[in-house]
Structure formats: C-alpha cells, structure tokens
Motif scaffolding. Structure first.
Motif, PDB file in Angstrom:
ATOM      1  N   THR A  39       0.838  -1.194   0.000  1.00  0.00           N
ATOM      2  CA  THR A  39       0.000   0.000   0.000  1.00  0.00           C
ATOM      3  C   THR A  39       0.875   1.246   0.000  1.00  0.00           C
ATOM      4  O   THR A  39       2.015   1.224   0.457  1.00  0.00           O
ATOM      5  CB  THR A  39      -0.907   0.037   1.240  1.00  0.00           C
ATOM      6  OG1 THR A  39      -0.100  -0.092   2.410  1.00  0.00           O
ATOM      7  CG2 THR A  39      -1.917  -1.098   1.205  1.00  0.00           C
ATOM      8  N   TRP A  40       0.330   2.322  -0.525  1.00  0.00           N
ATOM      9  CA  TRP A  40       1.042   3.575  -0.621  1.00  0.00           C
ATOM     10  C   TRP A  40       0.226   4.659   0.073  1.00  0.00           C
ATOM     11  O   TRP A  40      -0.956   4.497   0.344  1.00  0.00           O
ATOM     12  CB  TRP A  40       1.302   3.908  -2.094  1.00  0.00           C
ATOM     13  CG  TRP A  40       2.377   4.911  -2.333  1.00  0.00           C
ATOM     14  CD1 TRP A  40       2.233   6.144  -2.881  1.00  0.00           C
ATOM     15  CD2 TRP A  40       3.764   4.796  -2.004  1.00  0.00           C
ATOM     16  NE1 TRP A  40       3.440   6.797  -2.935  1.00  0.00           N
ATOM     17  CE2 TRP A  40       4.391   5.988  -2.395  1.00  0.00           C
ATOM     18  CE3 TRP A  40       4.528   3.800  -1.421  1.00  0.00           C
ATOM     19  CZ2 TRP A  40       5.760   6.214  -2.211  1.00  0.00           C
ATOM     20  CZ3 TRP A  40       5.882   4.026  -1.246  1.00  0.00           C
ATOM     21  CH2 TRP A  40       6.488   5.217  -1.647  1.00  0.00           C
ATOM     22  N   ALA A  41       0.861   5.772   0.367  1.00  0.00           N
ATOM     23  CA  ALA A  41       0.233   6.838   1.151  1.00  0.00           C
ATOM     24  C   ALA A  41      -1.061   7.370   0.538  1.00  0.00           C
ATOM     25  O   ALA A  41      -1.969   7.772   1.262  1.00  0.00           O
ATOM     26  CB  ALA A  41       1.219   7.984   1.352  1.00  0.00           C
ATOM     27  N   ASP A  42      -1.173   7.356  -0.767  1.00  0.00           N
ATOM     28  CA  ASP A  42      -2.379   7.912  -1.407  1.00  0.00           C
ATOM     29  C   ASP A  42      -3.484   6.872  -1.597  1.00  0.00           C
ATOM     30  O   ASP A  42      -4.456   7.109  -2.312  1.00  0.00           O
ATOM     31  CB  ASP A  42      -2.030   8.574  -2.739  1.00  0.00           C
ATOM     32  CG  ASP A  42      -1.479   7.589  -3.766  1.00  0.00           C
ATOM     33  OD1 ASP A  42      -1.397   6.384  -3.469  1.00  0.00           O
ATOM     34  OD2 ASP A  42      -1.141   8.043  -4.873  1.00  0.00           O
ATOM     35  N   GLY A  43      -3.338   5.707  -0.963  1.00  0.00           N
ATOM     36  CA  GLY A  43      -4.360   4.672  -1.041  1.00  0.00           C
ATOM     37  C   GLY A  43      -4.214   3.732  -2.223  1.00  0.00           C
ATOM     38  O   GLY A  43      -5.051   2.865  -2.426  1.00  0.00           O
ATOM     39  N   THR A  44      -3.151   3.885  -2.994  1.00  0.00           N
ATOM     40  CA  THR A  44      -2.908   3.002  -4.127  1.00  0.00           C
ATOM     41  C   THR A  44      -1.927   1.906  -3.721  1.00  0.00           C
ATOM     42  O   THR A  44      -1.477   1.848  -2.583  1.00  0.00           O
ATOM     43  CB  THR A  44      -2.337   3.794  -5.327  1.00  0.00           C
ATOM     44  OG1 THR A  44      -1.103   4.404  -4.925  1.00  0.00           O
ATOM     45  CG2 THR A  44      -3.302   4.867  -5.787  1.00  0.00           C
ATOM     46  N   TYR A  45      -1.608   1.062  -4.669  1.00  0.00           N
ATOM     47  CA  TYR A  45      -0.651  -0.011  -4.453  1.00  0.00           C
ATOM     48  C   TYR A  45       0.539   0.194  -5.372  1.00  0.00           C
ATOM     49  O   TYR A  45       0.384   0.616  -6.513  1.00  0.00           O
ATOM     50  CB  TYR A  45      -1.279  -1.380  -4.733  1.00  0.00           C
ATOM     51  CG  TYR A  45      -2.390  -1.731  -3.788  1.00  0.00           C
ATOM     52  CD1 TYR A  45      -2.123  -2.376  -2.596  1.00  0.00           C
ATOM     53  CD2 TYR A  45      -3.700  -1.407  -4.090  1.00  0.00           C
ATOM     54  CE1 TYR A  45      -3.133  -2.704  -1.715  1.00  0.00           C
ATOM     55  CE2 TYR A  45      -4.735  -1.727  -3.217  1.00  0.00           C
ATOM     56  CZ  TYR A  45      -4.443  -2.378  -2.033  1.00  0.00           C
ATOM     57  OH  TYR A  45      -5.439  -2.692  -1.166  1.00  0.00           O
ATOM     58  N   LEU A  46       1.715  -0.118  -4.853  1.00  0.00           N
ATOM     59  CA  LEU A  46       2.939  -0.047  -5.645  1.00  0.00           C
ATOM     60  C   LEU A  46       3.725  -1.330  -5.464  1.00  0.00           C
ATOM     61  O   LEU A  46       3.691  -1.955  -4.408  1.00  0.00           O
ATOM     62  CB  LEU A  46       3.813   1.126  -5.197  1.00  0.00           C
ATOM     63  CG  LEU A  46       3.328   2.526  -5.514  1.00  0.00           C
ATOM     64  CD1 LEU A  46       4.284   3.555  -4.930  1.00  0.00           C
ATOM     65  CD2 LEU A  46       3.229   2.727  -7.014  1.00  0.00           C
ATOM     66  N   SER A  47       4.468  -1.701  -6.492  1.00  0.00           N
ATOM     67  CA  SER A  47       5.378  -2.825  -6.402  1.00  0.00           C
ATOM     68  C   SER A  47       6.700  -2.286  -5.867  1.00  0.00           C
ATOM     69  O   SER A  47       7.303  -1.402  -6.470  1.00  0.00           O
ATOM     70  CB  SER A  47       5.572  -3.447  -7.780  1.00  0.00           C
ATOM     71  OG  SER A  47       6.491  -4.515  -7.695  1.00  0.00           O
ATOM     72  N   MET A  48       7.116  -2.813  -4.724  1.00  0.00           N
ATOM     73  CA  MET A  48       8.326  -2.311  -4.073  1.00  0.00           C
ATOM     74  C   MET A  48       9.279  -3.469  -3.787  1.00  0.00           C
ATOM     75  O   MET A  48       8.861  -4.608  -3.654  1.00  0.00           O
ATOM     76  CB  MET A  48       7.967  -1.584  -2.781  1.00  0.00           C
ATOM     77  CG  MET A  48       7.016  -0.416  -3.001  1.00  0.00           C
ATOM     78  SD  MET A  48       6.452   0.316  -1.465  1.00  0.00           S
ATOM     79  CE  MET A  48       7.980   1.003  -0.855  1.00  0.00           C
ATOM     80  N   SER A  49      10.552  -3.136  -3.674  1.00  0.00           N
ATOM     81  CA  SER A  49      11.570  -4.142  -3.376  1.00  0.00           C
ATOM     82  C   SER A  49      12.472  -3.649  -2.261  1.00  0.00           C
ATOM     83  O   SER A  49      12.708  -2.448  -2.130  1.00  0.00           O
ATOM     84  CB  SER A  49      12.427  -4.426  -4.616  1.00  0.00           C
ATOM     85  OG  SER A  49      11.646  -4.961  -5.652  1.00  0.00           O
ATOM     86  N   GLY A  50      12.956  -4.583  -1.453  1.00  0.00           N
ATOM     87  CA  GLY A  50      13.885  -4.246  -0.381  1.00  0.00           C
ATOM     88  C   GLY A  50      13.749  -5.207   0.780  1.00  0.00           C
ATOM     89  O   GLY A  50      12.738  -5.915   0.902  1.00  0.00           O
ATOM     90  N   THR A  51      14.764  -5.219   1.612  1.00  0.00           N
ATOM     91  CA  THR A  51      14.656  -6.056   2.808  1.00  0.00           C
ATOM     92  C   THR A  51      13.562  -5.516   3.727  1.00  0.00           C
ATOM     93  O   THR A  51      12.993  -6.261   4.519  1.00  0.00           O
ATOM     94  CB  THR A  51      15.993  -6.138   3.568  1.00  0.00           C
ATOM     95  OG1 THR A  51      16.476  -4.820   3.808  1.00  0.00           O
ATOM     96  CG2 THR A  51      17.028  -6.914   2.771  1.00  0.00           C
TER      97      THR A  51
END
Length: 83
Positions: A39-51
């Motif tokens: 989830t992202w701050a604006d209520g959308t979804y993002l594909s993210m990578s990281g530990t």
C-alpha cells in the motif's frame, strides 16, 4: 549481526537472493522482498523491493506463532524459524 536479532534477507519469486540483499553466514532467514505489492500513502498499491519488504513477512509469521502459543520464548521463536 547482533545476538538475539533475527537477520532477514530478501529473495525474489523464485527464491533467489535479491541482488541488493545481504547474504552471508549471519543471515538467519529469507523472505519475499522483490516486487512486493504494498500500500502507498495515497491509497494506491505499488510494487516495491527491499529487505524492508521482506521483514514484515517474517514478523507476520512470528505473530501467527505467538497467537497459537503466546508463551513461546524469543529463543523458541528463533529456533522454530530456523528449523
């Protein structure tokens, strides 16, 4: 790594080490950390990578373990995850 700290590495969908993730004899466990839908701050979804995407997977498993047996000690949790 520190004693009594669980070191988490990130892996991709195939279980391969993520190029950005630490991977040595100090890593205790790995979890999905590449292209994780979040989830992202604006209520959308993002594909993210990281530990930082892999660690919540491990935290969720620990929470489930403790919901079944709230009296597990940290060392029991640690050893169960590493089994």
């Amino acid at each position: 790594a520190y004693n009594f700290v669980l070191s988490v590495a990130a892996v991709d969908q195939g279980g391969n080490r993520a190029s950005f993730s630490t991977w040595n004899d100090m890593v205790d466990i790995s979890a999905p950390g590449v292209s994780v839908l979040s989830t992202w701050a604006d209520g959308t979804y993002l594909s993210m990578s990281g530990t930082d995407m892999a660690c919540p997977h491990v935290t969720g498993v620990v929470a489930l373990m403790l919901s079944v047996d709230p009296y597990l000690s940290p060392s029991q949790v640690f050893e169960t995850l590493k089994a």
